[in-house]
Design an enzyme around this catalytic site. Structure first.
Site, PDB file in Angstrom:
ATOM      1  N   THR A  34      28.108 137.575  24.615  1.00 28.81           N
ATOM      2  CA  THR A  34      28.898 136.814  25.730  1.00 28.81           C
ATOM      3  C   THR A  34      27.696 136.343  26.863  1.00 28.81           C
ATOM      4  O   THR A  34      26.713 137.205  27.117  1.00 28.81           O
ATOM      5  CB  THR A  34      29.735 137.701  26.284  1.00 28.81           C
ATOM      6  OG1 THR A  34      30.575 137.143  27.583  1.00 28.81           O
ATOM      7  CG2 THR A  34      29.756 139.171  26.905  1.00 28.81           C
ATOM      8  N   ASP A  35      28.272 135.330  27.456  1.00 32.28           N
ATOM      9  CA  ASP A  35      27.267 134.820  28.829  1.00 32.28           C
ATOM     10  C   ASP A  35      27.421 135.955  29.847  1.00 32.28           C
ATOM     11  O   ASP A  35      26.655 135.986  30.780  1.00 32.28           O
ATOM     12  CB  ASP A  35      27.851 133.701  29.135  1.00 32.28           C
ATOM     13  CG  ASP A  35      29.182 133.468  29.730  1.00 32.28           C
ATOM     14  OD1 ASP A  35      30.161 134.604  29.608  1.00 32.28           O
ATOM     15  OD2 ASP A  35      29.606 132.318  29.886  1.00 32.28           O
ATOM     16  N   GLU A  36      28.526 136.728  29.733  1.00 32.28           N
ATOM     17  CA  GLU A  36      28.941 137.616  30.925  1.00 32.28           C
ATOM     18  C   GLU A  36      27.750 138.968  30.940  1.00 32.28           C
ATOM     19  O   GLU A  36      27.527 139.455  32.050  1.00 32.28           O
ATOM     20  CB  GLU A  36      30.246 138.466  30.627  1.00 32.28           C
ATOM     21  CG  GLU A  36      31.315 137.545  30.780  1.00 32.28           C
ATOM     22  CD  GLU A  36      32.699 138.073  30.981  1.00 32.28           C
ATOM     23  OE1 GLU A  36      32.658 139.191  31.528  1.00 32.28           O
ATOM     24  OE2 GLU A  36      33.714 137.424  30.262  1.00 32.28           O
TER      25      GLU A  36
ATOM     26  N   TYR B  55      32.963 145.953  30.554  1.00 33.18           N
ATOM     27  CA  TYR B  55      32.903 145.046  29.255  1.00 33.18           C
ATOM     28  C   TYR B  55      31.471 144.422  29.078  1.00 33.18           C
ATOM     29  O   TYR B  55      30.889 144.729  28.132  1.00 33.18           O
ATOM     30  CB  TYR B  55      33.738 144.174  29.681  1.00 33.18           C
ATOM     31  CG  TYR B  55      33.662 142.989  28.521  1.00 33.18           C
ATOM     32  CD1 TYR B  55      33.860 143.131  27.133  1.00 33.18           C
ATOM     33  CD2 TYR B  55      33.450 141.738  29.128  1.00 33.18           C
ATOM     34  CE1 TYR B  55      33.589 142.059  26.317  1.00 33.18           C
ATOM     35  CE2 TYR B  55      33.229 140.584  28.028  1.00 33.18           C
ATOM     36  CZ  TYR B  55      33.097 140.747  26.702  1.00 33.18           C
ATOM     37  OH  TYR B  55      33.224 139.799  25.940  1.00 33.18           O
TER      38      TYR B  55
ATOM     39  N   LYS C  57      28.425 145.133  26.163  1.00 29.85           N
ATOM     40  CA  LYS C  57      28.044 143.724  25.572  1.00 29.85           C
ATOM     41  C   LYS C  57      26.323 143.866  25.684  1.00 29.85           C
ATOM     42  O   LYS C  57      25.800 143.796  24.629  1.00 29.85           O
ATOM     43  CB  LYS C  57      28.724 142.547  25.766  1.00 29.85           C
ATOM     44  CG  LYS C  57      30.089 142.577  25.455  1.00 29.85           C
ATOM     45  CD  LYS C  57      30.669 142.610  24.089  1.00 29.85           C
ATOM     46  CE  LYS C  57      29.865 141.465  22.997  1.00 29.85           C
ATOM     47  NZ  LYS C  57      30.640 141.494  21.722  1.00 29.85           N
TER      48      LYS C  57
HETATM   49  P1  NAD Z   1      39.688 139.800  20.629  1.00 27.67           P
HETATM   50  O1  NAD Z   1      40.067 140.732  21.473  1.00 27.67           O
HETATM   51  O2  NAD Z   1      40.935 138.454  20.439  1.00 27.67           O
HETATM   52  O3  NAD Z   1      39.472 140.452  18.968  1.00 27.67           O
HETATM   53  C1  NAD Z   1      38.900 141.469  18.903  1.00 27.67           C
HETATM   54  C2  NAD Z   1      39.130 141.936  17.423  1.00 27.67           C
HETATM   55  O4  NAD Z   1      38.275 142.995  17.221  1.00 27.67           O
HETATM   56  C3  NAD Z   1      40.793 142.439  17.262  1.00 27.67           C
HETATM   57  O5  NAD Z   1      41.103 141.920  15.892  1.00 27.67           O
HETATM   58  C4  NAD Z   1      40.468 144.009  17.301  1.00 27.67           C
HETATM   59  O6  NAD Z   1      41.408 144.537  16.375  1.00 27.67           O
HETATM   60  C5  NAD Z   1      39.108 144.233  16.767  1.00 27.67           C
HETATM   61  N1  NAD Z   1      38.491 145.475  16.885  1.00 27.67           N
HETATM   62  C6  NAD Z   1      38.520 146.069  18.174  1.00 27.67           C
HETATM   63  N2  NAD Z   1      38.000 147.372  18.183  1.00 27.67           N
HETATM   64  C7  NAD Z   1      37.613 147.633  16.738  1.00 27.67           C
HETATM   65  C8  NAD Z   1      36.845 148.480  16.023  1.00 27.67           C
HETATM   66  N3  NAD Z   1      36.827 149.537  16.681  1.00 27.67           N
HETATM   67  N4  NAD Z   1      36.764 148.428  14.694  1.00 27.67           N
HETATM   68  C9  NAD Z   1      37.285 147.215  14.103  1.00 27.67           C
HETATM   69  N5  NAD Z   1      37.624 146.242  14.594  1.00 27.67           N
HETATM   70  C10 NAD Z   1      38.241 146.350  16.156  1.00 27.67           C
HETATM   71  O7  NAD Z   1      38.242 139.221  20.981  1.00 27.67           O
HETATM   72  P2  NAD Z   1      37.888 137.642  20.700  1.00 27.67           P
HETATM   73  O8  NAD Z   1      38.093 136.884  21.849  1.00 27.67           O
HETATM   74  O9  NAD Z   1      38.290 137.158  19.589  1.00 27.67           O
HETATM   75  O10 NAD Z   1      36.154 138.069  20.957  1.00 27.67           O
HETATM   76  C11 NAD Z   1      35.307 138.038  19.722  1.00 27.67           C
HETATM   77  C12 NAD Z   1      34.095 138.281  20.133  1.00 27.67           C
HETATM   78  O11 NAD Z   1      33.340 137.305  21.018  1.00 27.67           O
HETATM   79  C13 NAD Z   1      33.921 139.493  20.876  1.00 27.67           C
HETATM   80  O12 NAD Z   1      32.763 140.312  20.643  1.00 27.67           O
HETATM   81  C14 NAD Z   1      33.661 139.141  22.333  1.00 27.67           C
HETATM   82  O13 NAD Z   1      32.746 140.053  23.325  1.00 27.67           O
HETATM   83  C15 NAD Z   1      32.900 137.930  21.989  1.00 27.67           C
HETATM   84  N6  NAD Z   1      33.339 136.670  23.289  1.00 27.67           N
HETATM   85  C16 NAD Z   1      34.599 136.303  23.497  1.00 27.67           C
HETATM   86  C17 NAD Z   1      34.676 135.325  24.557  1.00 27.67           C
HETATM   87  C18 NAD Z   1      36.057 134.901  24.874  1.00 27.67           C
HETATM   88  O14 NAD Z   1      36.313 133.964  25.734  1.00 27.67           O
HETATM   89  N7  NAD Z   1      37.305 135.160  24.156  1.00 27.67           N
HETATM   90  C19 NAD Z   1      33.484 134.924  25.284  1.00 27.67           C
HETATM   91  C20 NAD Z   1      32.410 135.296  25.009  1.00 27.67           C
HETATM   92  C21 NAD Z   1      32.189 136.347  24.010  1.00 27.67           C
END
Ligand code: NAD
Length: 330
Positions: A124-126, A148, A152
């Site tokens: 993530t950009d964060e 968080y 990351k």
């Molecule tokens: P989300 O919270 O919607 O989904 C996360 C998934 O991971 C869920 O299905 C959950 O059940 C699973 N999970 C959590 N802990 C787990 C574990 N210990 N073992 C197996 N599965 C596990 O997240 P998202 O928004 O789809 O984000 C996906 C990735 O993208 C993450 O790594 C997040 O840091 C990154 N990201 C997201 C955003 C955003 O805007 N949503 C922005 C930047 C980066």
């Protein structure tokens, strides 16, 4: 080709797997996919429909024995699984360290042990912190401000170490805020849309002037796939959406799209250490891999709002009937 995709019952990973199984990534029309997901509150099995080329494993990425048993026979890992909500990490960061740091290290170690060479880590950009003007490149320092973001950033460094130490063919992506269908209704867009649809007030943090860069989830997944297939080992790739909005501007737009009462916008006390602005320079992925976000923001936002309006059974099941007080934009 066989991929292990972690966290694909969640928002972004499920979009990636659905697109792959629908033949949306040329050359991968026959790819088999194993999804490993713990099905936390954010994960839903029905986000990825059954498919002959899909195996779903309900389990934890931090379970070393399970991961070692699963990995043989796979060509690559695409790692989305994470605890992803900043506000939850402010309340209690423990799960963030276990899943995001230990879980990532567990996967990397199992790749080395079982000989799976390619690893794509979704970050993530964060991790860069907050920037008042200008943009971050991949060489900007890591200055995370929330538990968080710190988890990351730590996971990014562990990925780097496994590349350097073991020669693992690992790349990292760092994207801006995603939006689209099937995002758990705790992040700003789905939370506000589902509340406005029920005529309930929406809680806007502080002065509402925090700025985010928005990226449609389908553009993000295309970029992840570009890096999986063409990205260099040990490299980080920023993925920007190119559309910057204050949270207040975005909220006003959602109110308009839903023809809701502007009086439903309520300013509430700010989040602790709330990052003011994120903005990415994504020249590297554009010039090396030909990435271009395709979705126009206004169109993508209108489609997203329409999806939540048309699928109330999805977000009611996701718990959106609860009286949410948290609403990070990321
Ligand atoms: P989300 O919270 O919607 O989904 C996360 C998934 O991971 C869920 O299905 C959950 O059940 C699973 N999970 C959590 N802990 C787990 C574990 N210990 N073992 C197996 N599965 C596990 O997240 P998202 O928004 O789809 O984000 C996906 C990735 O993208 C993450 O790594 C997040 O840091 C990154 N990201 C997201 C955003 C955003 O805007 N949503 C922005 C930047 C980066």
């Amino acid at each position: 080709m066989r991929l292990l995709v972690t966290g694909a019952a969640g928002f972004i990973g499920s979009c990636y797997v659905r697109t792959m199984l629908d033949g949306g990534y040329p050359g991968y029309e026959d790819a088999r996919v194993t999804v490993l997901d713990r099905l936390t509150y954010a994960g839903r099995r029905d986000n990825i429909p059954a498919h002959p080329r899909l195996d779903f494993v309900h389990g934890d990425i931090a379970d070393a024995a399970l991961v070692r048993e699963l990995l043989p026979g796979h060509d690559a890992v695409v790692h989305f699984a994470a605890e992803s909500h900043v506000d939850r990490s402010v309340t209690d960061g423990a799960d963030f360290m276990t899943t995001n740091v230990t879980g990532t290290q567990t996967l990397l170690q199992a790749c080395v042990t079982t000989g799976v060479a390619r690893f794509l880590h979704v970050s993530t950009d964060e991790v860069y912190g907050s920037i008042d003007t200008g943009t971050w490149t991949e060489d900007s320092p890591l200055l995370p401000n929330s538990p968080y973001a710190a988890s990351k950033a730590a996971s990014d460094l562990v990925v780097r170490a496994y590349w350097k130490t073991h020669g693992l063919d690992a790349s990292i992506t760092r994207c801006s805020n995603n939006y689209g269908p099937r995002q758990y209704p705790e992040k700003l867009i789905p939370l506000f849309v589902t509340r406005l649809l029920r005529g309930r007030p929406v809680p806007l943090y502080g002065d509402g002037l925090n700025r985010r860069e928005w990226l449609h989830v389908e553009d993000h997944c295309q970029a992840v796939h570009l890096v999986l297939t063409g990205g260099r080992a040990g490299r980080v790739y920023n993925i920007g959406g190119g559309t910057e909005r204050t949270n207040a501007e975005l909220t006003e737009r959602l109110v308009k799209l839903l023809d809701a009462d502007p009086g439903l916008i309520r300013h509430v006390a700010d989040r602790k250490a709330h990052d003011r602005r994120y903005a990415l320079d994504d020249t590297r992925i554009r010039s090396e891999l030909g990435y271009r976000p395709r979705k126009d923001f206004d169109q993508g936002l209108a489609e997203t709002v329409a999806w939540y309006r048309d699928n109330p059974e999805w977000w009611r099941l996701a718990g959106a009937a609860e009286p949410f007080t948290r609403h990070g934009a990321g």
